[in-house]
Design an enzyme around this catalytic site. Sequence first.
Site: not given
Length: 265
Positions: A24, A220, A224
Amino acid sequence: KRGILIRKGEAIQTMKEVKIIVFDKTGTITKGKPEVIDIKTFNKTSEKELLLISASLEKLSEHPIAKAIVNKANLKTYKKVTGFKILRGRGLEGKIGKDSIVIGNQTLMKEKKIDFSKTKKVIEQFEDEGKTTMIVVENKMVLGAIAVADSLKEDSKEAIFLLNKKGYRTVMITGDNERTAKAIAKQVGIKEIIANVLPEDKAKKVEELQKRSFVAFVGDGINDAPALKQSNVGIAMGTGTDIAIESGDIVLARGSLIGALQAIN
Ligand code: ADP
Ligand code: MG
């Protein structure tokens, strides 16, 4: 000692088969604390006016970008906003008096059929510098563009360099636009990006990559969590949201990417 918590023993075995590592962007590769860096106004709007309008809406959002804009405006009083709506992964909208305000990315502008051609050059320049740019619109007219930058975590570059060297295929995934994503990816040495991904689609993208090999996902955020679950090994930042941490097979207490490398080693 290194702040690596392995929550599922299975992850140790599965990790051996992993060939692709998906990261991410915001809050994982970058610090996740964007700041307003550039402002450009259009159609005789003053910077003060642009910030007042923007901050009045952004104050109602929890997004890190919203916080950056509110901080920059640094106001004591705001305009009253009605009909406020968060448009997930794209921006937000609301009314100030009779004026309809839209703030967000290019996807949102296209969706709302707003002509932002005049701003395109400025936006592309900001994006090539790795800044995320929001367009502010009042009654279909562009008032300005606000660019935020989010700095890299200290060891992101080193960690990705070493993972690339070990032969992993590293990929960055983000809700941000292609240009900004490319600029950030280049800074950390990631060649492959998946940009403009809506929050609910991250897990689907992981699934597509899994057709080729086992995938580890490092993230995080709230958005996600499904991707962390979908991946063969989910690696969550301990500094992230509770739901991400709960979804991870491995949790990195220190929230840095060197931890991901150490966990893999
Ligand atoms: P990320 O992958 O960075 O977490 P998000 O899915 O949260 O991305 O957001 C994607 C994009 O939507 C942002 O890059 C931004 O352009 C736009 N956006 C999101 N929230 C806001 C907001 N509060 N104000 C303006 N634009 C926003
Ligand atoms: Mg994130």
